[in-house]
Motif scaffolding. Structure first.
Motif, PDB file in Angstrom:
ATOM      1  N   ALA A  21     -78.435 -19.858 -17.335  1.00  0.00           N
ATOM      2  CA  ALA A  21     -79.687 -19.641 -16.616  1.00  0.00           C
ATOM      3  C   ALA A  21     -80.770 -20.596 -17.111  1.00  0.00           C
ATOM      4  CB  ALA A  21     -80.139 -18.196 -16.768  1.00  0.00           C
ATOM      5  N   ALA A  22     -80.852 -20.783 -18.419  1.00  0.00           N
ATOM      6  CA  ALA A  22     -81.842 -21.707 -18.985  1.00  0.00           C
ATOM      7  C   ALA A  22     -81.568 -23.138 -18.519  1.00  0.00           C
ATOM      8  CB  ALA A  22     -81.827 -21.626 -20.507  1.00  0.00           C
ATOM      9  N   GLY A  23     -80.317 -23.532 -18.472  1.00  0.00           N
ATOM     10  CA  GLY A  23     -79.954 -24.874 -17.989  1.00  0.00           C
ATOM     11  C   GLY A  23     -80.305 -25.067 -16.526  1.00  0.00           C
ATOM     12  N   ALA A  24     -80.054 -24.040 -15.717  1.00  0.00           N
ATOM     13  CA  ALA A  24     -80.385 -24.120 -14.286  1.00  0.00           C
ATOM     14  C   ALA A  24     -81.890 -24.230 -14.096  1.00  0.00           C
ATOM     15  CB  ALA A  24     -79.834 -22.908 -13.548  1.00  0.00           C
ATOM     16  N   LEU A  25     -82.667 -23.459 -14.837  1.00  0.00           N
ATOM     17  CA  LEU A  25     -84.131 -23.543 -14.744  1.00  0.00           C
ATOM     18  C   LEU A  25     -84.633 -24.908 -15.186  1.00  0.00           C
ATOM     19  CD1 LEU A  25     -85.218 -20.018 -16.011  1.00  0.00           C
ATOM     20  CD2 LEU A  25     -85.482 -20.954 -13.715  1.00  0.00           C
ATOM     21  N   LEU A  26     -84.042 -25.459 -16.229  1.00  0.00           N
ATOM     22  CA  LEU A  26     -84.441 -26.784 -16.711  1.00  0.00           C
ATOM     23  C   LEU A  26     -84.170 -27.854 -15.650  1.00  0.00           C
ATOM     24  CD1 LEU A  26     -85.463 -28.545 -19.045  1.00  0.00           C
ATOM     25  CD2 LEU A  26     -83.098 -28.737 -19.805  1.00  0.00           C
ATOM     26  N   LEU A  27     -82.999 -27.813 -15.025  1.00  0.00           N
ATOM     27  CA  LEU A  27     -82.667 -28.784 -13.980  1.00  0.00           C
ATOM     28  C   LEU A  27     -83.564 -28.613 -12.764  1.00  0.00           C
ATOM     29  CD1 LEU A  27     -78.778 -28.833 -14.143  1.00  0.00           C
ATOM     30  CD2 LEU A  27     -80.366 -30.629 -14.850  1.00  0.00           C
ATOM     31  N   ALA A  28     -83.852 -27.384 -12.372  1.00  0.00           N
ATOM     32  CA  ALA A  28     -84.726 -27.128 -11.222  1.00  0.00           C
ATOM     33  C   ALA A  28     -86.135 -27.641 -11.503  1.00  0.00           C
ATOM     34  CB  ALA A  28     -84.752 -25.649 -10.893  1.00  0.00           C
ATOM     35  N   GLY A  29     -86.590 -27.506 -12.714  1.00  0.00           N
ATOM     36  CA  GLY A  29     -87.920 -27.980 -13.073  1.00  0.00           C
ATOM     37  C   GLY A  29     -88.016 -29.497 -13.079  1.00  0.00           C
ATOM     38  N   CYS A  30     -86.920 -30.181 -13.296  1.00  0.00           N
ATOM     39  CA  CYS A  30     -86.920 -31.648 -13.343  1.00  0.00           C
ATOM     40  C   CYS A  30     -86.726 -32.293 -11.972  1.00  0.00           C
ATOM     41  CB  CYS A  30     -85.811 -32.141 -14.272  1.00  0.00           C
ATOM     42  SG  CYS A  30     -86.077 -31.684 -15.991  1.00  0.00           S
ATOM     43  N   SER A  31     -86.211 -31.557 -11.007  1.00  0.00           N
ATOM     44  CA  SER A  31     -85.942 -32.148  -9.695  1.00  0.00           C
ATOM     45  C   SER A  31     -87.198 -32.091  -8.827  1.00  0.00           C
ATOM     46  CB  SER A  31     -84.786 -31.421  -9.012  1.00  0.00           C
ATOM     47  OG  SER A  31     -85.142 -30.088  -8.746  1.00  0.00           O
ATOM     48  N   PRO A  32     -87.372 -33.085  -7.959  1.00  0.00           N
ATOM     49  CA  PRO A  32     -88.577 -33.098  -7.113  1.00  0.00           C
ATOM     50  C   PRO A  32     -88.506 -32.018  -6.042  1.00  0.00           C
ATOM     51  CG  PRO A  32     -87.101 -34.867  -6.484  1.00  0.00           C
ATOM     52  CD  PRO A  32     -86.516 -34.231  -7.722  1.00  0.00           C
ATOM     53  N   SER A  33     -89.659 -31.524  -5.675  1.00  0.00           N
ATOM     54  CA  SER A  33     -89.750 -30.546  -4.596  1.00  0.00           C
ATOM     55  C   SER A  33     -89.784 -31.304  -3.279  1.00  0.00           C
ATOM     56  CB  SER A  33     -91.005 -29.699  -4.759  1.00  0.00           C
ATOM     57  OG  SER A  33     -91.156 -28.844  -3.667  1.00  0.00           O
ATOM     58  N   THR A  34     -88.778 -31.155  -2.456  1.00  0.00           N
ATOM     59  CA  THR A  34     -88.689 -31.941  -1.223  1.00  0.00           C
ATOM     60  C   THR A  34     -89.711 -31.524  -0.188  1.00  0.00           C
ATOM     61  OG1 THR A  34     -86.964 -30.479  -0.392  1.00  0.00           O
ATOM     62  CG2 THR A  34     -86.251 -32.477  -1.530  1.00  0.00           C
ATOM     63  N   THR A  35     -90.311 -30.360  -0.339  1.00  0.00           N
ATOM     64  CA  THR A  35     -91.322 -29.944   0.636  1.00  0.00           C
ATOM     65  C   THR A  35     -92.635 -30.708   0.463  1.00  0.00           C
ATOM     66  OG1 THR A  35     -92.024 -28.132  -0.790  1.00  0.00           O
ATOM     67  CG2 THR A  35     -90.372 -27.637   0.906  1.00  0.00           C
ATOM     68  N   THR A  36     -92.795 -31.431  -0.631  1.00  0.00           N
ATOM     69  CA  THR A  36     -94.019 -32.197  -0.850  1.00  0.00           C
ATOM     70  C   THR A  36     -93.856 -33.672  -0.492  1.00  0.00           C
ATOM     71  OG1 THR A  36     -93.463 -32.628  -3.162  1.00  0.00           O
ATOM     72  CG2 THR A  36     -94.776 -30.653  -2.693  1.00  0.00           C
ATOM     73  N   LEU A  37     -92.676 -34.075  -0.082  1.00  0.00           N
ATOM     74  CA  LEU A  37     -92.426 -35.468   0.261  1.00  0.00           C
ATOM     75  C   LEU A  37     -92.885 -35.755   1.686  1.00  0.00           C
ATOM     76  CD1 LEU A  37     -88.833 -35.905  -1.218  1.00  0.00           C
ATOM     77  CD2 LEU A  37     -91.014 -36.533  -2.271  1.00  0.00           C
TER      78      LEU A  37
END
Length: 176
Positions: A21-37
């Motif tokens: 779970a911690a790894g998934a949260l870390l990866l999600a936090g590092c990826s760009p939010s596509t709704t802001t592109l």
């Protein structure tokens, strides 16, 4: 199995789940939010030109609709001027003379609509489904872009083909 072994297995399972779970949260936090592109929500392209004072001059959903390569084409889209001064937009393309249009301060000029400006290219040098190189300039700035060429395959563009605009609608004839 002993209680100790069962407890150890349960502890390992919880630790593994927490680490995942911690790894998934870390990866999600590092990826760009596509709704802001920024993206072009239709088949045309957007072109943003920054003026001298930082206000935007933009081409919105620009495209050419033509039946085939070598045939006439209609320019569709809009030009918008968010500056405090009137602006002259110039579109340079390989299919004829540059096109210049005045856009008032804070205004938008629509292209290819019944209430907008009609811009027709004499011939289009690329087949529908491809692009031509173009440049949009205004207020001393310019931006190069790929101008898409479409045809009437999609129903929303069929009425914008030069031949569809030039041919009269059939009228009903009274019968006796």
């Amino acid at each position: 199995m002993s209680r100790r072994a069962t407890a150890a297995r349960g502890a390992r399972t919880i630790a593994l789940a927490a680490a995942s779970a911690a790894g998934a949260l870390l990866l999600a936090g590092c990826s760009p939010s596509t709704t802001t592109l920024d993206y072009d929500p239709s088949d045309g392209v957007g072109v943003t030109i920054q003026s001298v004072d930082g206000d935007e001059l933009r081409g919105i959903n620009l495209m050419v609709v033509a039946t085939a390569e070598g045939e006439p084409g209609n320019l569709l889209g809009a030009l918008t001027n968010e500056t405090q001064d009137d602006a002259t937009f110039t579109l340079e393309h390989p299919d004829g003379s540059p096109v210049s249009l005045e856009v008032p301060a804070g205004g938008t000029v629509y292209l290819g609509t019944p209430t907008g400006e009609t811009v027709q290219f004499d011939t289009v040098s690329a087949a529908p489904g491809s692009y031509v190189d173009a440049t949009l300039s205004a207020a001393g700035a310019a931006e190069e872009f790929k101008l898409p060429i479409l045809d009437g395959t999609l129903p929303e563009y069929a009425d914008h083909l030069p031949s569809a605009a030039a041919s009269p609608s059939p009228s009903a004839t009274p019968t006796d």
